[in-house]
Design a protein around this motif. Structure first.
Motif, mmCIF file in Angstrom:
data_model
loop_
_atom_site.group_PDB
_atom_site.id
_atom_site.type_symbol
_atom_site.label_atom_id
_atom_site.label_comp_id
_atom_site.label_asym_id
_atom_site.label_seq_id
_atom_site.Cartn_x
_atom_site.Cartn_y
_atom_site.Cartn_z
ATOM 1 N N PRO A 44 -3.450 46.466 -13.445
ATOM 2 C CA PRO A 44 -3.606 46.642 -11.998
ATOM 3 C C PRO A 44 -3.696 45.286 -11.298
ATOM 4 C CG PRO A 44 -5.666 47.130 -13.142
ATOM 5 C CD PRO A 44 -4.638 46.888 -14.192
ATOM 6 N N GLY A 45 -3.226 45.216 -10.087
ATOM 7 C CA GLY A 45 -3.253 43.970 -9.320
ATOM 8 C C GLY A 45 -2.164 43.040 -9.798
ATOM 9 N N ASP A 46 -2.007 41.880 -9.186
ATOM 10 C CA ASP A 46 -1.047 40.912 -9.693
ATOM 11 C C ASP A 46 -1.569 39.495 -9.478
ATOM 12 O OD1 ASP A 46 -0.537 40.182 -7.085
ATOM 13 O OD2 ASP A 46 1.290 41.350 -6.925
ATOM 14 N N ALA A 47 -0.776 38.523 -9.939
ATOM 15 C CA ALA A 47 -1.224 37.132 -9.923
ATOM 16 C C ALA A 47 -1.538 36.666 -8.509
ATOM 17 C CB ALA A 47 -0.159 36.250 -10.557
ATOM 18 N N LEU A 48 -0.770 37.137 -7.532
ATOM 19 C CA LEU A 48 -0.969 36.680 -6.162
ATOM 20 C C LEU A 48 -2.355 37.062 -5.648
ATOM 21 C CD1 LEU A 48 0.257 35.352 -3.680
ATOM 22 C CD2 LEU A 48 0.968 37.616 -2.929
ATOM 23 N N LEU A 49 -2.732 38.325 -5.889
ATOM 24 C CA LEU A 49 -4.041 38.779 -5.439
ATOM 25 C C LEU A 49 -5.145 37.976 -6.106
ATOM 26 C CD1 LEU A 49 -3.463 42.632 -5.364
ATOM 27 C CD2 LEU A 49 -3.522 41.029 -3.446
ATOM 28 N N VAL A 50 -4.951 37.654 -7.407
ATOM 29 C CA VAL A 50 -5.951 36.871 -8.123
ATOM 30 C C VAL A 50 -6.039 35.473 -7.509
ATOM 31 C CG1 VAL A 50 -6.544 35.810 -10.328
ATOM 32 C CG2 VAL A 50 -5.612 38.119 -10.272
ATOM 33 N N LYS A 51 -4.872 34.918 -7.209
ATOM 34 C CA LYS A 51 -4.800 33.559 -6.673
ATOM 35 C C LYS A 51 -5.499 33.478 -5.315
ATOM 36 C CE LYS A 51 -1.196 30.023 -6.832
ATOM 37 N NZ LYS A 51 0.263 29.879 -6.876
ATOM 38 N N LEU A 52 -5.276 34.490 -4.489
ATOM 39 C CA LEU A 52 -5.867 34.472 -3.153
ATOM 40 C C LEU A 52 -7.340 34.824 -3.174
ATOM 41 C CD1 LEU A 52 -2.973 36.239 -1.254
ATOM 42 C CD2 LEU A 52 -3.565 33.809 -1.203
ATOM 43 N N GLY A 53 -7.745 35.438 -4.288
ATOM 44 C CA GLY A 53 -9.135 35.865 -4.373
ATOM 45 C C GLY A 53 -9.380 36.988 -3.396
ATOM 46 N N GLU A 54 -10.627 37.217 -3.033
ATOM 47 C CA GLU A 54 -10.893 38.302 -2.100
ATOM 48 C C GLU A 54 -11.194 37.747 -0.717
ATOM 49 O OE1 GLU A 54 -13.786 40.631 -4.248
ATOM 50 O OE2 GLU A 54 -12.260 40.712 -5.821
ATOM 51 N N SER A 55 -10.740 36.482 -0.478
ATOM 52 C CA SER A 55 -11.069 35.847 0.788
ATOM 53 C C SER A 55 -10.217 36.413 1.914
ATOM 54 C CB SER A 55 -10.820 34.335 0.678
ATOM 55 O OG SER A 55 -9.494 34.120 0.255
ATOM 56 N N GLY A 56 -10.843 37.221 2.714
ATOM 57 C CA GLY A 56 -10.208 37.721 3.925
ATOM 58 C C GLY A 56 -9.015 38.627 3.687
ATOM 59 N N ARG A 57 -8.451 39.162 4.760
ATOM 60 C CA ARG A 57 -7.285 40.021 4.669
ATOM 61 C C ARG A 57 -6.051 39.242 5.087
ATOM 62 N NH1 ARG A 57 -8.461 45.693 4.899
ATOM 63 N NH2 ARG A 57 -10.663 45.944 4.483
ATOM 64 N N ILE A 58 -5.014 39.446 4.325
ATOM 65 C CA ILE A 58 -3.775 38.746 4.643
ATOM 66 C C ILE A 58 -2.751 39.778 5.065
ATOM 67 C CG2 ILE A 58 -1.921 37.317 3.643
ATOM 68 C CD1 ILE A 58 -4.854 36.864 1.748
ATOM 69 N N PRO A 59 -2.013 39.514 6.150
ATOM 70 C CA PRO A 59 -1.016 40.492 6.590
ATOM 71 C C PRO A 59 -0.015 40.815 5.476
ATOM 72 C CG PRO A 59 -1.103 38.567 8.056
ATOM 73 C CD PRO A 59 -2.087 38.329 6.980
ATOM 74 N N ALA A 60 0.384 42.060 5.470
ATOM 75 C CA ALA A 60 1.244 42.550 4.386
ATOM 76 C C ALA A 60 2.552 41.766 4.279
ATOM 77 C CB ALA A 60 1.526 44.038 4.578
ATOM 78 N N ASP A 61 3.104 41.348 5.467
ATOM 79 C CA ASP A 61 4.398 40.669 5.396
ATOM 80 C C ASP A 61 4.260 39.296 4.740
ATOM 81 O OD1 ASP A 61 2.861 40.078 7.645
ATOM 82 O OD2 ASP A 61 4.577 39.110 8.642
ATOM 83 N N LYS A 62 3.083 38.642 4.970
ATOM 84 C CA LYS A 62 2.868 37.349 4.319
ATOM 85 C C LYS A 62 2.744 37.513 2.807
ATOM 86 C CE LYS A 62 1.182 34.019 7.595
ATOM 87 N NZ LYS A 62 0.000 33.403 8.202
ATOM 88 N N LEU A 63 2.002 38.580 2.403
ATOM 89 C CA LEU A 63 1.869 38.874 0.965
ATOM 90 C C LEU A 63 3.246 39.056 0.339
ATOM 91 C CD1 LEU A 63 -1.102 41.373 0.495
ATOM 92 C CD2 LEU A 63 -0.907 39.018 -0.316
#
Lengths: 305, 316
Positions: B31-50
């Motif tokens: 579950p999850g991927d490297a990007l989410l791990v890299k960004l950590g849980e700091s704040g919400r990032i718009p879906a298009d940026k993800l």
């Protein structure tokens, strides 16, 4: 070969018949004679029986709830109130070890049963079918075996989340290739025997041949293999729990009790480090000794040693 | 012989290919991927940026495309870049490998130094006291969890001698003394566990050989026991021992996650564990591929060593 040996194994028994003992008394005598011949096997069987009873009767045997904390009685040594002392949040160590037996035995035994059964099935089919099917199955087994066990365990546990059943699945997959290989080898040996040949000649289909003629003759190997695997499976579960990837806390497991979270308290209460490890060692030792004994009894090639 | 080796190597490629598919499928199941791990849980990032970031990392493409792309690089000798760390997969493995190798070699030396003499002695003195002691020690070694032994060792060295081994990796060539102090305990503990099963194997293999006629002949013609054992028994009983040893050594090459973490050794095992936790797909793939390749090669080396140990074995 194997049927002969099994018959041989029971050939020493009918002494009870000669003595004219009633049938019901013969079984205990038989056990007693076996115990005298294989004392280590007998002792290990008793230890395992005690462990299984402990796990089954955990609610009756444990004086406290294993997750119940007693904040005022943290890190106590063994006493009449807490037989093996308490941990860093004041949980009763004895109760946690008693309940932990459930985790260890369940994981070890269930994973071994699933892994060995599936592995044996695949091994029998692979060995009996031969040719292309055998080649393909064996290469898949090879690739599973080459995959480092720890990666397999980690991925399965991380993907499915840490829970007892998920650990069991992961361990079963780890056990599968080696049991598949052993049973395939045994099947290849049995396949060429005259009785399998004649079964085929009189018209037994592959399924019937496998179940009626091959399975009984490789079952000794399957039992021996399973019994030597259980100890390893219990150790693997303990290691996963030790790494914090086992049953989720606060559920008691022997490996988890030794894990890093409690580590800094060990100097103040060394018993915290001693008892769970001793429980793992004793259980694994008992299963290994029982496995050795079963192998001696069931494997004709080792008989003379 | 050359033919045999070539055929085995081809087989190895097939096994490794299959394995890499299995691993690829497995790790993308996390579950999850490297990007989410890299960004950590700091704040919400718009879906298009993800989505844009995923596209940049190349982890938004269909799995088959990702796999073939990875495979293409591997065939050209490139294991790719870690998804999390700003380093190549190969360079991270290169940092961990010397540590893992040193531990593997030291633990193997301990294991062999225990197993061969004790196993032979145990077999020669079958059913004597020394045999029982050796067997009990061996079967206990199989049952004691290494992490428990390590925990107790660290604990009681502190309590009794106020001594803790240096729990920081120092390269051997910088300071051999400190390096060996760090590696001593994990090597001894791993070596005891491995030596236990090796001892049992040695004992039963030697017992098997001792029953042969040529051993009786050797004794009958008046050879001293030491020569009988050294020249006639030892080499002939080594095939199963070498097999088990090879499998054990392969296992060590994957890195001992537990010993590495207990003794703060940043080896291959720790890198693999971290990569799984961080969903660092390329790193996991690279580690597993190399460990798998080592295992397959080791199996071939074991099989070839049979022919050296027993000249009757020929490979065609």
């Amino acid at each position: 070969m194997t049927t002969d040996s099994l018959r041989e194994g029971t050939a020493a028994v009918p002494a009870g018949e000669l003595l004219g003992l009633p049938r019901s008394m013969r079984a205990p005598r038989r056990l007693l004679r076996m115990a005298r011949r294989k004392p280590l096997g007998a002792v290990s069987a008793v230890i395992i029986a005690v462990m299984v009873l402990t796990a089954a009767a955990a609610p009756l045997l444990a004086p406290y709830d294993p997750t119940e904390t007693h904040p005022r009685d943290k890190l106590q040594g063994p006493s009449t109130e807490y037989r093996l002392g308490t941990d860093d949040v004041g949980r009763d160590v004895f109760s946690r070890i008693v309940w932990g037996a459930r985790t260890s035995l369940f994981a070890g035994v269930t994973a071994t049963v699933f892994g060995t059964l599936l592995g044996s099935l695949i091994g029998m089919i692979s060995g009996y079918a031969g040719g292309w099917a055998d080649m393909v199955i064996q290469r898949i087994m090879d690739s599973l075996q080459v995959l480092p066990l720890i990666v397999l365990l980690l991925v399965v546990v991380v993907a499915l989340g840490p829970s007892l059943w998920n650990i069991v699945w992961a361990l079963s997959i780890g056990i599968l290739p080696s049991s598949g290989r052993v049973v395939r080898g045994a099947t290849l040996a049995v396949k060429t025997e005259a009785y399998v040949e004649s079964a085929r000649v009189v018209g037994a289909g592959p399924l019937r041949t496998l179940i009626r003629y091959i399975l009984p003759n490789v079952s000794a190997q399957i039992i021996v293999m399973a019994s030597v695997t259980i100890g390893g499976a219990i150790l693997a579960e303990a290691s996963l729990s030790f790494l914090g990837l086992g049953v989720p806390p606060p559920n008691p497991s022997w490996g988890g009790m030794l894990a890093a979270s409690g580590r800094r308290y060990f100097e103040r209460a060394p018993t915290l480090a001693i008892f769970p490890g001793a429980a793992i060692t004793l259980t694994v030792l008992a299963f290994n000794l029982l496995g050795d004994t079963l192998r001696d009894l069931l494997d004709p090639r080792l008989r003379s040693r | 012989m050359t033919n045999y080796i070539i055929r085995r190597l081809l087989g190895a490629v097939v096994v490794l290919l299959l394995m890499s598919v299995v691993v690829f499928r497995l790790v993308h199941w996390l579950p999850g991927d490297a990007l989410l791990v890299k960004l950590g849980e700091s704040g919400r990032i718009p879906a298009d940026k993800l989505a844009a970031a995923r596209a940049e990392m190349g982890i938004d493409r269909p799995l088959v495309v990702q796999y073939l792309d990875w495979l293409g690089d591997v065939v050209r000798g490139d294991l790719g870049k870690s998804l999390i760390w700003d380093q190549s997969v190969a360079s991270r493995i290169g940092k961990g490998l010397p540590i893992t190798l040193e531990l593997a070699v030291l633990a193997s030396i301990v294991a062999i130094l225990i197993a061969v003499p004790v196993g032979v002695l145990s077999a020669v003195k079958q059913d004597k006291i020394i045999d029982y002691v050796a067997r009990v020690l061996a079967i206990t070694g199989l049952a004691i969890p290494g992490f428990w032994l390590a925990t107790l060792a660290l604990l009681y060295l502190t309590i009794w001698f106020q001594w803790t081994p240096p729990l920081r990796y120092t390269p051997f060539f910088d300071d051999p003394r400190t390096n060996l102090q760090t590696f001593m305990l994990p090597a001894l503990i791993l070596g005891y566990g491995l030596g236990a099963s090796l001892t049992r194997m040695t004992r039963s293999a030697v017992l098997e050989v001792l029953r042969h006629d040529y051993i009786r002949t050797a004794r009958a013609k008046g050879l001293r026991e030491r020569i009988v054992i050294g020249r006639h028994v030892l080499k002939n009983s080594m095939i199963p021992v070498v097999t088990i040893f090879g499998l054990q050594f392969t296992g060590l090459l994957g890195g001992s996650v537990i010993m590495e973490s207990l003794f703060s050794l940043p080896g291959v095992g720790g890198i693999t564990l971290q990569a799984v936790q961080q969903r660092d797909y390329t790193q996991i793939q690279g580690n597993v591929l190399l460990i798998g390749a080592a295992a397959v090669l080791m199996n071939i080396v074991i099989d070839i060593s049979y022919a050296w140990l027993d000249p009757r074995i020929r490979y065609r």
